[in-house]
Design a protein around this motif. Structure first.
Motif, PDB file in Angstrom:
ATOM      1  N   UNK A   1       7.408   0.741   3.844  1.00  0.00           N
ATOM      2  CA  UNK A   1       6.400   1.375   2.983  1.00  0.00           C
ATOM      3  C   UNK A   1       6.512   0.857   1.557  1.00  0.00           C
ATOM      4  N   UNK A   2       7.750   0.560   1.114  1.00  0.00           N
ATOM      5  CA  UNK A   2       7.940  -0.009  -0.223  1.00  0.00           C
ATOM      6  C   UNK A   2       7.388  -1.419  -0.293  1.00  0.00           C
ATOM      7  N   UNK A   3       7.546  -2.186   0.782  1.00  0.00           N
ATOM      8  CA  UNK A   3       6.986  -3.539   0.837  1.00  0.00           C
ATOM      9  C   UNK A   3       5.471  -3.475   0.694  1.00  0.00           C
ATOM     10  N   UNK A   4       4.839  -2.583   1.450  1.00  0.00           N
ATOM     11  CA  UNK A   4       3.383  -2.470   1.429  1.00  0.00           C
ATOM     12  C   UNK A   4       2.892  -2.046   0.045  1.00  0.00           C
ATOM     13  N   UNK A   5       3.533  -1.023  -0.537  1.00  0.00           N
ATOM     14  CA  UNK A   5       3.106  -0.542  -1.860  1.00  0.00           C
ATOM     15  C   UNK A   5       3.233  -1.641  -2.908  1.00  0.00           C
ATOM     16  N   UNK A   6       4.358  -2.355  -2.888  1.00  0.00           N
ATOM     17  CA  UNK A   6       4.582  -3.412  -3.880  1.00  0.00           C
ATOM     18  C   UNK A   6       3.596  -4.556  -3.705  1.00  0.00           C
ATOM     19  N   UNK A   7       3.371  -4.979  -2.477  1.00  0.00           N
ATOM     20  CA  UNK A   7       2.473  -6.107  -2.221  1.00  0.00           C
ATOM     21  C   UNK A   7       1.027  -5.730  -2.542  1.00  0.00           C
ATOM     22  N   UNK A   8       0.618  -4.506  -2.200  1.00  0.00           N
ATOM     23  CA  UNK A   8      -0.752  -4.070  -2.507  1.00  0.00           C
ATOM     24  C   UNK A   8      -0.989  -4.114  -4.014  1.00  0.00           C
ATOM     25  N   UNK A   9       0.008  -3.709  -4.793  1.00  0.00           N
ATOM     26  CA  UNK A   9      -0.125  -3.781  -6.253  1.00  0.00           C
ATOM     27  C   UNK A   9      -0.202  -5.235  -6.715  1.00  0.00           C
ATOM     28  N   UNK A  10       0.697  -6.090  -6.233  1.00  0.00           N
ATOM     29  CA  UNK A  10       0.710  -7.485  -6.681  1.00  0.00           C
ATOM     30  C   UNK A  10      -0.567  -8.219  -6.264  1.00  0.00           C
ATOM     31  N   UNK A  11      -1.113  -7.876  -5.119  1.00  0.00           N
ATOM     32  CA  UNK A  11      -2.374  -8.494  -4.713  1.00  0.00           C
ATOM     33  C   UNK A  11      -3.520  -8.006  -5.589  1.00  0.00           C
ATOM     34  N   UNK A  12      -3.338  -6.823  -6.194  1.00  0.00           N
ATOM     35  CA  UNK A  12      -4.305  -6.377  -7.194  1.00  0.00           C
ATOM     36  C   UNK A  12      -4.338  -7.344  -8.365  1.00  0.00           C
ATOM     37  N   UNK A  13      -3.161  -7.869  -8.735  1.00  0.00           N
ATOM     38  CA  UNK A  13      -3.122  -8.908  -9.771  1.00  0.00           C
ATOM     39  C   UNK A  13      -3.858 -10.155  -9.301  1.00  0.00           C
ATOM     40  N   UNK A  14      -3.660 -10.509  -8.053  1.00  0.00           N
ATOM     41  CA  UNK A  14      -4.339 -11.693  -7.512  1.00  0.00           C
ATOM     42  C   UNK A  14      -5.848 -11.548  -7.631  1.00  0.00           C
ATOM     43  N   UNK A  15      -6.342 -10.356  -7.348  1.00  0.00           N
ATOM     44  CA  UNK A  15      -7.786 -10.100  -7.390  1.00  0.00           C
ATOM     45  C   UNK A  15      -8.291 -10.036  -8.838  1.00  0.00           C
ATOM     46  N   UNK A  16      -7.588  -9.288  -9.682  1.00  0.00           N
ATOM     47  CA  UNK A  16      -8.069  -9.058 -11.049  1.00  0.00           C
ATOM     48  C   UNK A  16      -7.775 -10.217 -11.983  1.00  0.00           C
ATOM     49  N   UNK A  17      -6.556 -10.727 -11.916  1.00  0.00           N
ATOM     50  CA  UNK A  17      -6.156 -11.791 -12.835  1.00  0.00           C
ATOM     51  C   UNK A  17      -6.479 -13.167 -12.279  1.00  0.00           C
ATOM     52  N   UNK A  18      -6.277 -13.326 -10.968  1.00  0.00           N
ATOM     53  CA  UNK A  18      -6.550 -14.622 -10.358  1.00  0.00           C
ATOM     54  C   UNK A  18      -8.008 -15.019 -10.456  1.00  0.00           C
ATOM     55  N   UNK A  19      -8.897 -14.011 -10.434  1.00  0.00           N
ATOM     56  CA  UNK A  19     -10.335 -14.280 -10.537  1.00  0.00           C
ATOM     57  C   UNK A  19     -10.879 -13.916 -11.919  1.00  0.00           C
ATOM     58  N   UNK A  20      -9.975 -13.659 -12.872  1.00  0.00           N
ATOM     59  CA  UNK A  20     -10.340 -13.424 -14.279  1.00  0.00           C
ATOM     60  C   UNK A  20     -11.342 -12.272 -14.432  1.00  0.00           C
ATOM     61  N   UNK A  21     -11.104 -11.182 -13.710  1.00  0.00           N
ATOM     62  CA  UNK A  21     -12.004 -10.035 -13.805  1.00  0.00           C
ATOM     63  C   UNK A  21     -11.661  -9.151 -15.000  1.00  0.00           C
ATOM     64  N   UNK A  22     -10.397  -9.150 -15.413  1.00  0.00           N
ATOM     65  CA  UNK A  22     -10.019  -8.382 -16.598  1.00  0.00           C
ATOM     66  C   UNK A  22      -9.059  -9.214 -17.445  1.00  0.00           C
ATOM     67  N   UNK A  23      -8.940  -8.835 -18.686  1.00  0.00           N
ATOM     68  CA  UNK A  23      -8.012  -9.487 -19.604  1.00  0.00           C
ATOM     69  C   UNK A  23      -6.601  -8.992 -19.310  1.00  0.00           C
ATOM     70  N   UNK A  24      -5.664  -9.901 -19.144  1.00  0.00           N
ATOM     71  CA  UNK A  24      -4.277  -9.508 -18.844  1.00  0.00           C
ATOM     72  C   UNK A  24      -3.653  -8.707 -19.977  1.00  0.00           C
ATOM     73  N   UNK A  25      -4.189  -8.840 -21.187  1.00  0.00           N
ATOM     74  CA  UNK A  25      -3.618  -8.148 -22.342  1.00  0.00           C
ATOM     75  C   UNK A  25      -4.154  -6.728 -22.502  1.00  0.00           C
ATOM     76  N   UNK A  26      -5.063  -6.324 -21.638  1.00  0.00           N
ATOM     77  CA  UNK A  26      -5.562  -4.944 -21.718  1.00  0.00           C
ATOM     78  C   UNK A  26      -4.407  -3.955 -21.605  1.00  0.00           C
ATOM     79  N   UNK A  27      -4.349  -2.940 -22.458  1.00  0.00           N
ATOM     80  CA  UNK A  27      -3.243  -1.980 -22.386  1.00  0.00           C
ATOM     81  C   UNK A  27      -3.136  -1.280 -21.032  1.00  0.00           C
TER      82      UNK A  27
END
Length: 359
Positions: free
Chosen positions: A230-256
């Protein structure tokens, strides 16, 4: 008979201070870790609106991901089993897994990256900056080279550059500061970094390898997660959120609130049970100590899960919490139910005012 007067009860200031500190500690442990504009509840609603605008309602139309169904019965805690679980999360979030390098040696890689940065810093920077630095190498150049030879060259290169630039900024600021009080404050902040092992307090990290001239991205996970699927799934789901948001430049990484948005992406894609249940965990080897994981915290993740369920109910005429209660930890369940009841009540009041019945 003598009458006794009741005097107002005065509490020692140290008890009041201790009570206030405990409240702050609980908020830090269970509440969001970053400031959410408009407050957590409004921020969740506004951010869900934004996510629907970006991805449509399709993620909400899929059933929520349940640990009992998603984690294979034969999960054995091996790297292979965890890797297969990571790939399953990719498939569910519709992220191509062939562009991501998954590995479970985050502590070693981050220690190697910091050590490489220290070796470079010592060799390349002026003596006055080197003398101010408290960053320490825990691996020799030969040990770093051995990890590079195992295939972690891209990850180490990117992380080492980050460490190097951060230490250069810290030592330069200390060197240039002339005010003794501000200089002491800068040194204290730097010492907090120097005394903390690289990557400590984290279960995973996402690395854009393209910043190092490579292809794709990497997700490093701690070896400590292997025993807890369950910890693997939670951690990976969060990191893939970075892949979606940052990898495709949907939001600024510096946003608070960038990290909180990343948590919400995972919940929006159905992984809310995992993130809420994993938001607080016991520190290994310390029976009474807890540590907070994620950025929305247990309260924020529970509230976001309630909002997710409420919005799904608006799309599908089904129970507001179909089969979820048996999957949620007790504290999460109580918080999620309470927030869901408030959402239903507010919707009923709004429908009455507008003259339309609530479904």
């Amino acid at each position: 008979m003598e009458r006794r007067t009741t005097e107002p009860r005065h509490f020692p200031m140290n008890l009041i201070g201790a009570w206030r500190r405990r409240l702050r500690e609980r908020e830090l442990l269970y509440g969001p870790k970053v400031l959410l504009p408009g407050g957590p509840e409004q921020w969740i609603e506004d951010s869900l609106d934004w996510l629907i605008g970006q991805f449509g309602t399709e993620p909400l139309r899929r059933p929520p991901v349940l640990p009992s169904a998603f984690i294979p019965k034969g999960y054995d805690g091996s790297e292979r089993a965890a890797w297969e679980l990571c790939v399953r999360v990719c498939a569910w979030m519709e992220v191509p897994d062939d562009r991501i390098r998954f590995s479970f040696r985050m502590e070693e890689v981050r220690a190697a990256a910091r050590s490489a940065a220290v070796h470079r810093f010592t060799a390349e920077q002026p003596r006055e900056l080197v003398a101010l630095s408290g960053l320490r190498a825990t691996m020799t150049p030969a040990e770093v080279a051995a990890l590079v030879a195992e295939g972690f060259d891209a990850e180490i290169a990117v992380l080492a550059e980050r460490e190097l630039q951060a230490e250069l900024r810290r030592t330069t600021a200390i060197h240039q500061e002339t005010d003794p009080n501000r200089r002491a404050d800068l040194c204290a902040r730097a010492e907090a970094v120097w005394s903390t092992p690289a990557g400590s307090g984290s279960r995973a990290c996402w690395i854009d390898l393209r910043t190092g001239g490579r292809e794709g991205t990497a997700v490093l996970l701690s070896a400590t997660t292997l025993a807890e699927p369950a910890a693997v799934v939670a951690a990976v789901a969060h990191e893939l959120g970075h892949e979606v948001l940052w990898g495709y430049h949907l939001i600024d990484r510096q946003r608070p609130d960038a990290e909180a948005v990343t948590d919400l992406v995972a919940i929006f894609h159905g992984f809310g049970v995992f993130l809420a249940n994993q938001a607080v965990e016991r520190v290994p080897g310390k029976r009474s100590m807890l540590q907070s994981l994620g950025y929305l915290g247990e309260r924020g993740a529970s509230d976001a899960l309630a909002a997710y369920c409420f919005r799904r109910h608006g799309l599908w005429p089904e129970s507001l919490l179909p089969v979820l209660p048996t999957e949620l930890d007790r504290a999460v369940r109580i918080r999620t139910f309470a927030r869901l009841a408030t959402l239903v009540k507010n919707a009923e009041i709004s429908s009455i005012q507008e003259g339309a019945p609530l479904r």
